[in-house]
Design an enzyme around this catalytic site. Structure first.
Site, PDB file in Angstrom:
ATOM      1  N   TYR A 178      15.096 -59.428 119.162  1.00 32.62           N
ATOM      2  CA  TYR A 178      14.507 -60.505 118.341  1.00 32.62           C
ATOM      3  C   TYR A 178      13.501 -61.288 119.176  1.00 32.62           C
ATOM      4  O   TYR A 178      13.659 -61.422 120.398  1.00 32.62           O
ATOM      5  CB  TYR A 178      15.634 -61.417 117.820  1.00 32.62           C
ATOM      6  CG  TYR A 178      15.133 -62.504 116.912  1.00 32.62           C
ATOM      7  CD1 TYR A 178      14.422 -62.175 115.761  1.00 32.62           C
ATOM      8  CD2 TYR A 178      15.335 -63.843 117.210  1.00 32.62           C
ATOM      9  CE1 TYR A 178      13.926 -63.166 114.929  1.00 32.62           C
ATOM     10  CE2 TYR A 178      14.850 -64.841 116.377  1.00 32.62           C
ATOM     11  CZ  TYR A 178      14.137 -64.492 115.246  1.00 32.62           C
ATOM     12  OH  TYR A 178      13.649 -65.474 114.426  1.00 32.62           O
ATOM     13  N   TYR A 188      19.142 -70.126 118.429  1.00 31.90           N
ATOM     14  CA  TYR A 188      19.461 -68.758 118.841  1.00 31.90           C
ATOM     15  C   TYR A 188      20.224 -68.772 120.169  1.00 31.90           C
ATOM     16  O   TYR A 188      20.802 -67.773 120.581  1.00 31.90           O
ATOM     17  CB  TYR A 188      18.175 -67.933 118.945  1.00 31.90           C
ATOM     18  CG  TYR A 188      18.373 -66.454 118.720  1.00 31.90           C
ATOM     19  CD1 TYR A 188      18.829 -65.961 117.506  1.00 31.90           C
ATOM     20  CD2 TYR A 188      18.089 -65.548 119.728  1.00 31.90           C
ATOM     21  CE1 TYR A 188      19.006 -64.599 117.309  1.00 31.90           C
ATOM     22  CE2 TYR A 188      18.248 -64.189 119.545  1.00 31.90           C
ATOM     23  CZ  TYR A 188      18.712 -63.722 118.330  1.00 31.90           C
ATOM     24  OH  TYR A 188      18.876 -62.373 118.141  1.00 31.90           O
ATOM     25  N   LYS A 195      18.560 -61.232 124.828  1.00 30.37           N
ATOM     26  CA  LYS A 195      17.529 -60.316 124.300  1.00 30.37           C
ATOM     27  C   LYS A 195      16.432 -60.063 125.336  1.00 30.37           C
ATOM     28  O   LYS A 195      15.907 -58.950 125.440  1.00 30.37           O
ATOM     29  CB  LYS A 195      16.922 -60.878 123.004  1.00 30.37           C
ATOM     30  CG  LYS A 195      17.877 -60.869 121.813  1.00 30.37           C
ATOM     31  CD  LYS A 195      18.400 -59.474 121.507  1.00 30.37           C
ATOM     32  CE  LYS A 195      19.131 -59.394 120.188  1.00 30.37           C
ATOM     33  NZ  LYS A 195      19.872 -58.124 120.029  1.00 30.37           N
ATOM     34  N   ALA A 228      25.813 -60.665 111.920  1.00 31.49           N
ATOM     35  CA  ALA A 228      25.339 -61.264 113.177  1.00 31.49           C
ATOM     36  C   ALA A 228      24.256 -62.305 112.882  1.00 31.49           C
ATOM     37  O   ALA A 228      24.296 -63.421 113.410  1.00 31.49           O
ATOM     38  CB  ALA A 228      24.809 -60.186 114.110  1.00 31.49           C
TER      39      ALA A 228
HETATM   40  P1  NAI Z   1      25.860 -56.817 112.536  1.00 33.72           P
HETATM   41  O1  NAI Z   1      26.816 -57.950 112.720  1.00 33.72           O
HETATM   42  O2  NAI Z   1      26.004 -56.024 111.315  1.00 33.72           O
HETATM   43  O3  NAI Z   1      25.886 -55.860 113.813  1.00 33.72           O
HETATM   44  C1  NAI Z   1      26.300 -56.250 115.094  1.00 33.72           C
HETATM   45  C2  NAI Z   1      27.237 -55.174 115.584  1.00 33.72           C
HETATM   46  O4  NAI Z   1      27.630 -55.353 116.948  1.00 33.72           O
HETATM   47  C3  NAI Z   1      28.551 -55.135 114.761  1.00 33.72           C
HETATM   48  O5  NAI Z   1      28.701 -53.863 114.182  1.00 33.72           O
HETATM   49  C4  NAI Z   1      29.604 -55.401 115.796  1.00 33.72           C
HETATM   50  O6  NAI Z   1      30.857 -54.827 115.507  1.00 33.72           O
HETATM   51  C5  NAI Z   1      28.934 -54.805 117.036  1.00 33.72           C
HETATM   52  N1  NAI Z   1      29.608 -55.187 118.268  1.00 33.72           N
HETATM   53  C6  NAI Z   1      29.963 -56.451 118.673  1.00 33.72           C
HETATM   54  N2  NAI Z   1      30.624 -56.369 119.830  1.00 33.72           N
HETATM   55  C7  NAI Z   1      30.691 -55.055 120.176  1.00 33.72           C
HETATM   56  C8  NAI Z   1      31.248 -54.352 121.288  1.00 33.72           C
HETATM   57  N3  NAI Z   1      31.883 -54.985 122.274  1.00 33.72           N
HETATM   58  N4  NAI Z   1      31.139 -53.002 121.310  1.00 33.72           N
HETATM   59  C9  NAI Z   1      30.520 -52.330 120.313  1.00 33.72           C
HETATM   60  N5  NAI Z   1      29.958 -52.953 119.251  1.00 33.72           N
HETATM   61  C10 NAI Z   1      30.047 -54.291 119.178  1.00 33.72           C
HETATM   62  O7  NAI Z   1      24.417 -57.501 112.589  1.00 33.72           O
HETATM   63  P2  NAI Z   1      22.937 -56.907 112.695  1.00 33.72           P
HETATM   64  O8  NAI Z   1      22.060 -58.030 112.321  1.00 33.72           O
HETATM   65  O9  NAI Z   1      22.849 -55.615 111.987  1.00 33.72           O
HETATM   66  O10 NAI Z   1      22.760 -56.715 114.262  1.00 33.72           O
HETATM   67  C11 NAI Z   1      22.353 -55.502 114.853  1.00 33.72           C
HETATM   68  C12 NAI Z   1      21.352 -55.774 115.971  1.00 33.72           C
HETATM   69  O11 NAI Z   1      20.133 -56.257 115.407  1.00 33.72           O
HETATM   70  C13 NAI Z   1      21.815 -56.812 116.988  1.00 33.72           C
HETATM   71  O12 NAI Z   1      21.384 -56.428 118.277  1.00 33.72           O
HETATM   72  C14 NAI Z   1      21.037 -58.035 116.538  1.00 33.72           C
HETATM   73  O13 NAI Z   1      20.884 -58.987 117.564  1.00 33.72           O
HETATM   74  C15 NAI Z   1      19.727 -57.384 116.145  1.00 33.72           C
HETATM   75  N6  NAI Z   1      18.835 -58.206 115.332  1.00 33.72           N
HETATM   76  C16 NAI Z   1      19.313 -58.815 114.201  1.00 33.72           C
HETATM   77  C17 NAI Z   1      18.489 -59.654 113.474  1.00 33.72           C
HETATM   78  C18 NAI Z   1      19.014 -60.385 112.283  1.00 33.72           C
HETATM   79  O14 NAI Z   1      18.388 -61.364 111.868  1.00 33.72           O
HETATM   80  N7  NAI Z   1      20.116 -59.946 111.679  1.00 33.72           N
HETATM   81  C19 NAI Z   1      17.069 -59.879 113.862  1.00 33.72           C
HETATM   82  C20 NAI Z   1      16.658 -59.138 115.034  1.00 33.72           C
HETATM   83  C21 NAI Z   1      17.526 -58.348 115.743  1.00 33.72           C
END
Ligand code: NAI
Length: 297
Positions: A178, A188, A195, A228
């Site tokens: 991000y 954030y 990040k 997240a």
């Molecule tokens: P999400 O909550 O669906 O995905 C985050 C994932 O990380 C979850 O599946 C969670 O179980 C996993 N996780 C947490 N701890 C873990 C561990 N110890 N081992 C393995 N997996 C683990 O949310 P989202 O938004 O799909 O996030 C995915 C990526 O996208 C993240 O890196 C997030 O920072 C990034 N991102 C998200 C944005 C948003 O606005 N939602 C914007 C830009 C980037």
């Protein structure tokens, strides 16, 4: 225009994605077989909102086979089984901070696929954000945990793949990030630092992967409604402001998945060590007419 998608016929209103018979907004012939024969590992699909969930669906549509992985605690929620069934994938739990778990996961992937072609790291979590701890009053134990999960785990994933020499030539490794890595977005919190570290790992490890003809990039995505994302204080404001500041509007999770597909495909072989903004133009916009109008009373 008439179009076929997954056995259905759609008649599109010109220049839109809307079918004028069923009014269903759908994808126009979105399957190109771009990932036919490719094998991978997708980390981080938690529920239907997850960006990784959409990436898995799109990779499947494009012909890829993959293993879905998430932390054991996330697997207990059980939602991932539905995605596994839909995409014909196996689910293998791994805490991405545990090198033993990653070892077992990659051994299983090698046993199933031989070498692999792509990895998606879609993992992020900050304990300080979760517990509402202010940046100026950071709890360092929590900082360390969030840093390990959100950033160092990317190094651990790549180190495991590197040691097992299990990536095919012209493979592609991606992590999601991000713009708070470059600019300050107060709520954030320490995820900004995580990040920045994550993006640096992509560049640095990406250099070494070059020897093996594997590319490593980060995709910097618009704010997106997911578990997240919604955990960030004032997320609604984030989302609306970014929408108004992006000439093309915020990029959705599905659009992010489309972009990831191109980066796993053979069409982007020489793109490496980059932080690629997928944000509707937000990162290069100073101000937009929409924002000016809000202040010009
Ligand atoms: P999400 O909550 O669906 O995905 C985050 C994932 O990380 C979850 O599946 C969670 O179980 C996993 N996780 C947490 N701890 C873990 C561990 N110890 N081992 C393995 N997996 C683990 O949310 P989202 O938004 O799909 O996030 C995915 C990526 O996208 C993240 O890196 C997030 O920072 C990034 N991102 C998200 C944005 C948003 O606005 N939602 C914007 C830009 C980037």
């Amino acid at each position: 225009m008439e179009s076929f998608y997954k056995g259905s016929v759609f008649y599109y209103v010109p220049n839109t994605n809307y079918c004028y018979i069923c009014r269903y907004k759908t994808l126009k012939n979105m399957s190109y077989g771009l990932l036919k024969g490719k094998k991978g590992i997708i980390f981080g699909a938690l529920n239907e909102q997850s960006i990784a969930w959409k990436v898995a669906e799109r990779c499947h549509e494009e012909g890829a086979e993959f293993i879905l992985s998430n932390a054991p605690i996330a697997l207990r929620m059980g939602e991932l089984n539905g995605l596994a069934e839909k995409t014909g994938s196996e689910v293998i739990g791994a805490d991405a901070t545990s090198t033993e778990d990653l070892d077992k996961l990659f051994d299983a992937a090698i046993a199933k696929f031989g070498k692999i072609d792509f990895i998606l790291h879609s993992i992020g979590m900050s304990v300080n954000v979760r517990k509402g701890k202010h940046y100026t009053d950071m709890n360092y134990d929590w900082t360390e945990k969030g840093w390990d999960i959100s950033a160092v785990s990317f190094h651990k994933v790549m180190k495991t793949a590197w040691a097992k020499d299990c990536m095919n030539e012209w493979g592609s490794i991606l992590a999601l990030t991000y713009i708070a890595a470059q600019r300050t977005f107060p709520d954030y919190n320490d995820m900004s630092d995580n990040k920045a570290y994550l993006e640096s790992i992509a560049r640095t490890f990406g250099y070494y992967w070059g020897d093996r003809k594997v590319r490593v990039n980060t995709v910097s995505q618009s704010p997106t409604v997911t578990t997240a994302g919604s955990g960030v204080k004032g997320f609604g404001g984030f989302l609306g402001y970014a929408e108004d500041m992006s000439p093309l509007g915020n990029a959705s999770a599905l659009e992010c998945a489309d972009y990831c597909v191109t980066l796993f495909s053979d069409l982007t072989k020489k793109v490496t060590m980059q932080n690629l903004f997928h944000d509707g133009g937000f990162s290069n916009t100073g101000v937009t007419q929409k924002v000016i109008e809000k202040y010009d009373l």
